[in-house]
Write a protein that holds these residues in place. Structure first.
Motif, mmCIF file in Angstrom:
data_model
loop_
_atom_site.group_PDB
_atom_site.id
_atom_site.type_symbol
_atom_site.label_atom_id
_atom_site.label_comp_id
_atom_site.label_asym_id
_atom_site.label_seq_id
_atom_site.Cartn_x
_atom_site.Cartn_y
_atom_site.Cartn_z
ATOM 1 N N UNK A 144 0.806 -1.219 0.000
ATOM 2 C CA UNK A 144 0.000 0.000 0.000
ATOM 3 C C UNK A 144 0.839 1.269 0.000
ATOM 4 N N UNK A 145 2.182 1.128 -0.094
ATOM 5 C CA UNK A 145 3.001 2.322 -0.303
ATOM 6 C C UNK A 145 2.963 2.780 -1.753
ATOM 7 N N UNK A 146 2.317 1.988 -2.626
ATOM 8 C CA UNK A 146 2.178 2.362 -4.029
ATOM 9 C C UNK A 146 3.448 2.266 -4.832
ATOM 10 N N UNK A 147 4.467 1.612 -4.293
ATOM 11 C CA UNK A 147 5.753 1.562 -4.986
ATOM 12 C C UNK A 147 6.393 0.173 -4.973
ATOM 13 N N UNK A 167 2.217 0.783 -16.519
ATOM 14 C CA UNK A 167 2.292 2.232 -16.701
ATOM 15 C C UNK A 167 0.933 2.903 -16.540
ATOM 16 N N UNK A 168 -0.140 2.195 -16.867
ATOM 17 C CA UNK A 168 -1.474 2.781 -16.765
ATOM 18 C C UNK A 168 -1.904 2.981 -15.308
ATOM 19 N N UNK A 169 -1.233 2.276 -14.402
ATOM 20 C CA UNK A 169 -1.596 2.377 -12.990
ATOM 21 C C UNK A 169 -0.759 3.418 -12.247
ATOM 22 N N UNK A 170 0.106 4.136 -12.945
ATOM 23 C CA UNK A 170 0.980 5.101 -12.273
ATOM 24 C C UNK A 170 0.181 6.124 -11.481
ATOM 25 N N UNK A 171 -0.933 6.602 -12.038
ATOM 26 C CA UNK A 171 -1.750 7.588 -11.337
ATOM 27 C C UNK A 171 -2.330 7.028 -10.050
ATOM 28 N N UNK A 172 -2.834 5.808 -10.107
ATOM 29 C CA UNK A 172 -3.390 5.163 -8.920
ATOM 30 C C UNK A 172 -2.307 4.943 -7.870
ATOM 31 N N UNK A 173 -1.140 4.476 -8.293
ATOM 32 C CA UNK A 173 -0.059 4.214 -7.356
ATOM 33 C C UNK A 173 0.455 5.504 -6.721
ATOM 34 N N UNK A 174 0.480 6.586 -7.478
ATOM 35 C CA UNK A 174 0.897 7.869 -6.911
ATOM 36 C C UNK A 174 -0.091 8.345 -5.848
ATOM 37 N N UNK A 175 -1.364 8.065 -6.057
ATOM 38 C CA UNK A 175 -2.354 8.433 -5.040
ATOM 39 C C UNK A 175 -2.100 7.668 -3.740
ATOM 40 N N UNK A 176 -1.731 6.402 -3.873
ATOM 41 C CA UNK A 176 -1.398 5.631 -2.681
ATOM 42 C C UNK A 176 -0.176 6.219 -1.994
ATOM 43 N N UNK A 177 0.811 6.613 -2.785
ATOM 44 C CA UNK A 177 2.032 7.178 -2.218
ATOM 45 C C UNK A 177 1.777 8.488 -1.496
#
Length: 259
Positions: free
Chosen positions: A140-143, A224-234
């Motif tokens: 859940x750190x998105x990274x 790559x399409x999930x970068x926005x979602x992962x950044x929100x988690x970060x």
């Protein structure tokens, strides 16, 4: 009618074909629900494997899956939730999805026994002899990758088929998708090679260059399409972004209530 005539034999053959065809059609229809459930359970096992959850008995696969996977999400390219209906992520046909001009981005939220939260992202690509697919579980750190599972339709046994081996899949654990805040993904490269974009990497399978490249390209194309979602988690917006649209609205409404 003369049983030795051509007409009789043709009619007899036609009737037998119709009867046999009807019986086979009825058997197929009777077995179809069970076949669909077996396919669904195989998918559930792959998702659980990406989360390092041991595959349960066949009779308990669905029960175990529903214990850990607490929510399905579809997100957009910016990471916003667009749907959170039951099974909305599980039911996405990734084979068709990757060909769409605007892909659906399914996410499965998991809560582990220790209370930690993981997010499973489906993948689909091409190997040497046919399609390959998989699931990447993110912390859940998105990274940070928590786990991965890969499968194939017809890669060479002992070579490309080893993408389904646990030893290969374990190499992805703890790899990071972002470097200095920029999405890089993770690449599968021959031992000694360096990523030209500065991504973290996993050693390719010996003797399976094309299949290894297929895994690398699948990860690059899908993650790559999930970068926005992962950044929100970060950024700490994970609690809001993985709440469904209704839940998010209710949360904001409650936040605005006077104490």
């Amino acid at each position: 009618m003369n049983k030795n005539s051509n007409t009789y034999q043709i009619l007899y053959a036609a009737v037998m074909v119709l009867l046999v065809g009807s019986v086979l059609a009825l058997i197929y229809m009777a077995l179809k629900p069970k076949q669909n459930e077996n396919i669904a359970n195989d998918t559930r096992k792959q998702i659980l494997s990406a989360l390092h959850i041991a595959a349960p008995d066949d009779s308990k696969v669905k029960e175990t899956y529903e214990k850990y996977i607490v929510k399905d999400l579809l997100v957009d390219i910016e990471g916003n939730i667009v749907d959170s209906a039951q099974n909305v992520a599980f039911d996405v046909d990734m084979k068709k999805n990757v060909k769409l001009p605007e892909r659906k981005l399914p996410v499965m939220k998991c809560v582990m026994d220790d209370g930690s939260v993981k997010y499973v992202l489906p993948m689909y690509g091409a190997g040497l002899w046919g399609p390959i697919w998989g699931y990447v579980a993110m912390n859940d750190d998105g990274n940070t990758i928590y786990g991965a599972n890969f499968s194939h339709e017809g890669e060479t046994p002992g070579l490309g088929a080893r993408i389904a081996d646990q030893d290969f899949q374990d190499l992805f654990k703890d790899k990071h998708l972002f470097q200095e805040g920029e999405f890089k993904g993770v690449e599968v490269l021959k031992k000694g090679q360096k990523s030209p974009i500065g991504a973290e990497q996993v050693d390719a399978l010996t003797g399976a260059t094309i299949t290894s490249r297929g895994v690398s390209e699948m990860l690059a194309d899908c993650l790559k399409y999930y970068a926005g979602f992962l950044k929100k988690l970060q950024s700490g917006d994970g609690a809001k972004c993985d709440a469904g649209p209704v839940e998010a609205i209710e949360s904001e409404t409650n936040d605005n209530q006077p104490e």
